[in-house]
Design an enzyme around this catalytic site. Sequence first.
Site, PDB file in Angstrom:
ATOM      1  N   LYS A  73      10.985 -15.580 -10.986  1.00 14.40           N
ATOM      2  CA  LYS A  73      10.743 -14.470 -11.924  1.00 14.40           C
ATOM      3  C   LYS A  73       9.642 -14.850 -12.917  1.00 14.40           C
ATOM      4  O   LYS A  73       8.754 -14.050 -13.197  1.00 14.40           O
ATOM      5  CB  LYS A  73      12.018 -14.109 -12.713  1.00 14.40           C
ATOM      6  CG  LYS A  73      13.111 -13.442 -11.943  1.00 14.40           C
ATOM      7  CD  LYS A  73      12.953 -11.949 -11.814  1.00 14.40           C
ATOM      8  CE  LYS A  73      12.359 -11.556 -10.501  1.00 14.40           C
ATOM      9  NZ  LYS A  73      13.120 -11.699  -9.300  1.00 14.40           N
ATOM     10  N   LYS A 110       5.556  -4.298  -4.194  1.00 15.29           N
ATOM     11  CA  LYS A 110       7.010  -4.194  -4.145  1.00 15.29           C
ATOM     12  C   LYS A 110       7.565  -4.459  -2.755  1.00 15.29           C
ATOM     13  O   LYS A 110       8.565  -5.132  -2.600  1.00 15.29           O
ATOM     14  CB  LYS A 110       7.429  -2.801  -4.613  1.00 15.29           C
ATOM     15  CG  LYS A 110       8.933  -2.598  -4.683  1.00 15.29           C
ATOM     16  CD  LYS A 110       9.517  -3.414  -5.794  1.00 15.29           C
ATOM     17  CE  LYS A 110      11.016  -3.272  -5.924  1.00 15.29           C
ATOM     18  NZ  LYS A 110      11.578  -4.355  -6.738  1.00 15.29           N
ATOM     19  N   ARG A 142       3.609   0.028  -4.907  1.00 15.32           N
ATOM     20  CA  ARG A 142       3.502  -0.632  -3.604  1.00 15.32           C
ATOM     21  C   ARG A 142       2.198  -1.405  -3.429  1.00 15.32           C
ATOM     22  O   ARG A 142       2.058  -2.193  -2.488  1.00 15.32           O
ATOM     23  CB  ARG A 142       3.605   0.412  -2.486  1.00 15.32           C
ATOM     24  CG  ARG A 142       4.890   1.188  -2.495  1.00 15.32           C
ATOM     25  CD  ARG A 142       4.879   2.205  -1.389  1.00 15.32           C
ATOM     26  NE  ARG A 142       4.965   1.552  -0.100  1.00 15.32           N
ATOM     27  CZ  ARG A 142       6.092   1.334   0.553  1.00 15.32           C
ATOM     28  NH1 ARG A 142       7.226   1.720   0.034  1.00 15.32           N
ATOM     29  NH2 ARG A 142       6.087   0.734   1.715  1.00 15.32           N
ATOM     30  N   ASN A 198      -1.656   1.777   6.131  1.00 14.19           N
ATOM     31  CA  ASN A 198      -0.961   0.570   5.664  1.00 14.19           C
ATOM     32  C   ASN A 198      -0.767  -0.334   6.867  1.00 14.19           C
ATOM     33  O   ASN A 198      -0.503   0.147   7.964  1.00 14.19           O
ATOM     34  CB  ASN A 198       0.431   0.906   5.133  1.00 14.19           C
ATOM     35  CG  ASN A 198       0.379   1.706   3.855  1.00 14.19           C
ATOM     36  OD1 ASN A 198      -0.685   1.911   3.305  1.00 14.19           O
ATOM     37  ND2 ASN A 198       1.535   2.170   3.412  1.00 14.19           N
ATOM     38  N   GLY A 199      -0.822  -1.637   6.638  1.00 17.04           N
ATOM     39  CA  GLY A 199      -0.590  -2.571   7.741  1.00 17.04           C
ATOM     40  C   GLY A 199      -1.860  -3.333   8.061  1.00 17.04           C
ATOM     41  O   GLY A 199      -2.855  -3.266   7.318  1.00 17.04           O
ATOM     42  N   HIS A 254      14.673 -37.985  -8.326  1.00 18.63           N
ATOM     43  CA  HIS A 254      14.011 -38.443  -7.096  1.00 18.63           C
ATOM     44  C   HIS A 254      12.539 -38.030  -7.046  1.00 18.63           C
ATOM     45  O   HIS A 254      11.942 -38.054  -5.972  1.00 18.63           O
ATOM     46  CB  HIS A 254      14.760 -37.916  -5.868  1.00 18.63           C
ATOM     47  CG  HIS A 254      16.166 -38.406  -5.815  1.00 18.63           C
ATOM     48  ND1 HIS A 254      16.496 -39.718  -5.571  1.00 18.63           N
ATOM     49  CD2 HIS A 254      17.342 -37.756  -6.021  1.00 18.63           C
ATOM     50  CE1 HIS A 254      17.809 -39.865  -5.605  1.00 18.63           C
ATOM     51  NE2 HIS A 254      18.349 -38.688  -5.883  1.00 18.63           N
ATOM     52  N   CYS A 278       0.844  -1.182   0.000  1.00 16.45           N
ATOM     53  CA  CYS A 278       0.000   0.000   0.000  1.00 16.45           C
ATOM     54  C   CYS A 278       0.889   1.245   0.000  1.00 16.45           C
ATOM     55  O   CYS A 278       1.960   1.251   0.586  1.00 16.45           O
ATOM     56  CB  CYS A 278      -0.948   0.092   1.182  1.00 16.45           C
ATOM     57  SG  CYS A 278      -2.036  -1.313   1.375  1.00 16.45           S
ATOM     58  N   TRP A 334      -3.243  -2.498  -1.435  1.00 15.90           N
ATOM     59  CA  TRP A 334      -2.990  -3.914  -1.679  1.00 15.90           C
ATOM     60  C   TRP A 334      -3.858  -4.627  -0.656  1.00 15.90           C
ATOM     61  O   TRP A 334      -3.601  -4.575   0.545  1.00 15.90           O
ATOM     62  CB  TRP A 334      -1.510  -4.233  -1.465  1.00 15.90           C
ATOM     63  CG  TRP A 334      -1.133  -5.641  -1.761  1.00 15.90           C
ATOM     64  CD1 TRP A 334      -0.779  -6.167  -2.966  1.00 15.90           C
ATOM     65  CD2 TRP A 334      -1.059  -6.731  -0.825  1.00 15.90           C
ATOM     66  NE1 TRP A 334      -0.498  -7.500  -2.841  1.00 15.90           N
ATOM     67  CE2 TRP A 334      -0.656  -7.878  -1.546  1.00 15.90           C
ATOM     68  CE3 TRP A 334      -1.292  -6.848   0.547  1.00 15.90           C
ATOM     69  CZ2 TRP A 334      -0.478  -9.121  -0.928  1.00 15.90           C
ATOM     70  CZ3 TRP A 334      -1.112  -8.085   1.142  1.00 15.90           C
ATOM     71  CH2 TRP A 334      -0.714  -9.201   0.404  1.00 15.90           C
ATOM     72  N   GLU A 378       6.124 -14.986 -11.118  1.00 15.44           N
ATOM     73  CA  GLU A 378       5.524 -13.734 -10.658  1.00 15.44           C
ATOM     74  C   GLU A 378       5.154 -12.809 -11.811  1.00 15.44           C
ATOM     75  O   GLU A 378       4.219 -12.029 -11.708  1.00 15.44           O
ATOM     76  CB  GLU A 378       6.434 -13.012  -9.658  1.00 15.44           C
ATOM     77  CG  GLU A 378       7.721 -12.473 -10.224  1.00 15.44           C
ATOM     78  CD  GLU A 378       8.480 -11.612  -9.227  1.00 15.44           C
ATOM     79  OE1 GLU A 378       9.704 -11.594  -9.283  1.00 15.44           O
ATOM     80  OE2 GLU A 378       7.858 -10.956  -8.379  1.00 15.44           O
ATOM     81  N   GLU A 419      15.657 -18.623  -8.512  1.00 20.23           N
ATOM     82  CA  GLU A 419      15.340 -17.215  -8.777  1.00 20.23           C
ATOM     83  C   GLU A 419      14.717 -17.057 -10.166  1.00 20.23           C
ATOM     84  O   GLU A 419      13.755 -16.297 -10.344  1.00 20.23           O
ATOM     85  CB  GLU A 419      16.619 -16.372  -8.625  1.00 20.23           C
ATOM     86  CG  GLU A 419      16.546 -14.930  -9.094  1.00 20.23           C
ATOM     87  CD  GLU A 419      15.532 -14.062  -8.346  1.00 20.23           C
ATOM     88  OE1 GLU A 419      14.933 -14.519  -7.354  1.00 20.23           O
ATOM     89  OE2 GLU A 419      15.310 -12.920  -8.787  1.00 20.23           O
TER      90      GLU A 419
HETATM   91  O1  M6R Z   1      12.437  -6.024  -0.083  1.00 19.59           O
HETATM   92  P1  M6R Z   1      12.828  -7.448   0.122  1.00 19.59           P
HETATM   93  O2  M6R Z   1      14.067  -7.811  -0.615  1.00 19.59           O
HETATM   94  O3  M6R Z   1      12.925  -7.817   1.561  1.00 19.59           O
HETATM   95  O4  M6R Z   1      11.644  -8.281  -0.491  1.00 19.59           O
HETATM   96  C1  M6R Z   1      11.572  -9.669  -0.348  1.00 19.59           C
HETATM   97  C2  M6R Z   1      10.700 -10.254  -1.422  1.00 19.59           C
HETATM   98  O5  M6R Z   1       9.389  -9.796  -1.288  1.00 19.59           O
HETATM   99  C3  M6R Z   1      11.215  -9.894  -2.821  1.00 19.59           C
HETATM  100  O6  M6R Z   1      12.542 -10.294  -2.963  1.00 19.59           O
HETATM  101  C4  M6R Z   1      10.361 -10.552  -3.920  1.00 19.59           C
HETATM  102  O7  M6R Z   1      10.467 -11.928  -3.859  1.00 19.59           O
HETATM  103  C5  M6R Z   1      10.859 -10.032  -5.263  1.00 19.59           C
HETATM  104  N1  M6R Z   1      10.415  -8.695  -5.494  1.00 19.59           N
HETATM  105  C6  M6R Z   1      10.437 -10.907  -6.382  1.00 19.59           C
HETATM  106  O8  M6R Z   1      10.994 -10.463  -7.577  1.00 19.59           O
END
Ligand code: M6R
Length: 611
Positions: A488, A606, A27, A99-100, A507, A2, A73, A491, A484
């Site tokens: 990517k 984010k 956000r 937010n929260g 396995h 948010c 969000w 998401e 990773e």
């Molecule tokens: O801000 P952070 O690095 O702590 O965020 C952790 C995850 O939310 C973040 O790495 C997320 O997995 C990535 N934005 C995905 O691309």
Amino acid sequence: MCGIIGYIGRRPAYTLLLEGLQKVEYRGYDSAGIALLDDQLNVYKKAGKVKTLATYIQGKHPAGQIGIGHTRWATHGIPNDQNAHPHVSVSGQLAIVHNGIIENEEALRRELIQQGYTFRSDTDTEVLVNWIENIQRTHAYPLDKALRWALTQVVGAYALVVMSADQPDMLIAARKSSPLMVGVGQDEFFIASDCAPIIQHTDRVVYMDDHEIAIVKPGSLSMRNMEDIPLLPRVQKVDMDVEAIEKGGFAHFMLKEIFEQPKALVDCMRGRIDKTDCDIKLGGILEHLDTLSHAPSMTLVACGSSWCAGLVAKYFLEGFCRIPTTVEYASEFRYRNPIIQAGDIVWAISQSGETADTLAAIQLAQEHDAQVFSICNVAGSSIARAARAGIYTHAGAEIGVASTKTFTTQVAVLVMLALKLGRRRGTLSRTRFSELLAELTDLPAKIQAILQQADQFQYLAQVCKAAKHFLYLGRGYNYPIALEGALKLKELSYVHAEGYPAGEMKHGAMALIDQDMPVLCMATQDETYAKTISNMQEVKARKGQIVALVTEGDVQAARLADYVIEVPATYPALMPIVSVVPLQLFAYYMAVARGCDVDQPRNLAKSVTVE
Ligand code: M6R
């Protein structure tokens, strides 16, 4: 998670708030809203993105020099107009953005219902604003006192701004476990969840701490703690470029940020790698080098991509330093009663520096007297401030939800850390150290070479765009990159993808392989190359489609593949910084080919400041 923006000053607030919302939209982006105080309180809110809100407000002549805005969000209640912020109290006098999560909202809601309150939304925020108003009304308290009182009864996390039609010259903000800052301009103030909406107006900010309340009026800012004791606002200069939050001619922030990686790496290594003295200088942890190099073990806590960076670091810290290293998901670590002893070394890795789970993991470690260090991208962020000391990644602002340049710079920081400690511990020879040091500085050029071939991923995405699943296989240093890369793809393009250690495939996961299962095999030159080739043979034998990521000039792995991605040669330990880049580009072009919203993927945000 948010976005919040508030303004009080002499300028018409609406345009400033709308522009601010566009800057914090990354956000959270399921609905947006603005409340303005003029002769009366006017609230405009809509499900959808900020542009939908702007269209809705067109022609309504929003006026006022004080206002608050929010991009949401969703936590409590679906994304619709009613659940969008700002929320207004029953009397219509108070408006709030928040937010929260208020964890005891149900109890508070029940009590208010008993007193005759009714609610228009499903949100915890509407409960909170009425809770504040109820205290104000029953005790005849001024707003700041009612807010303080209300917050002592609230369990959970919040960054909030409240505005009152009764006191039209004031905004009140409060924070606990969710970021909030005050931008200090010329006779005007901004309140925001991050710097992005503030920096085009002022580079002077006050980062609020937990349990602090800020009261802004035209020309004055006063800060208080929860006991109403005045605090001295500490104004700091923000070091962020306005250009950093513009797309700069790229179609998406993510593409821009992928292409910024050579520069981000140079910035990250600047002043740290000293080839003349054959040394690495990490100013942020200088005083702690002795402690760190004598550590009997280390724990790394992080989430998402930052966790994957941590997993790469396990290979560095164990390989170069012989320090037993555990990598933990912060969300698991915080709740599983981990064994933490006084003096233990814990590293928190987070690009945003605001991730709620990582922050909670830090707090837990500190309660057990562990020494916590951070690796963050955002200066002044909560995690950077909570840690004893740390290293910034200096990647510059990252707006696209997907981590790209913040990931490669995290890995770069972690390799520099391990090389430094390895030398100090005597577990890494000077020759090896200087070879790796020299190669590190060559990486930006190698990444640039990959970026020049970016078009090939557009073609590959066209070929693969109909795939429903993807398997990413890697061994050794490439294993965390397989994870990773799969993250990517998931998401951004909403294609199910799984990262797997190549040797583990037999396995269980091998049962998935058939002609409809594309398998991305990371087969760069290292000591596990021959084993990876065998795994590729196994995939081929089961008619799996192979996309092979290989070192330039490779023939053997390439021969087995349906499609080949070449990357420049480097030392295996440094390959993660190089090999992740094609995976970012592939995920990006897959998202574009499938018509997905690249910078704001569905359901994500984010910075994840809720649990
Ligand atoms: O801000 P952070 O690095 O702590 O965020 C952790 C995850 O939310 C973040 O790495 C997320 O997995 C990535 N934005 C995905 O691309």
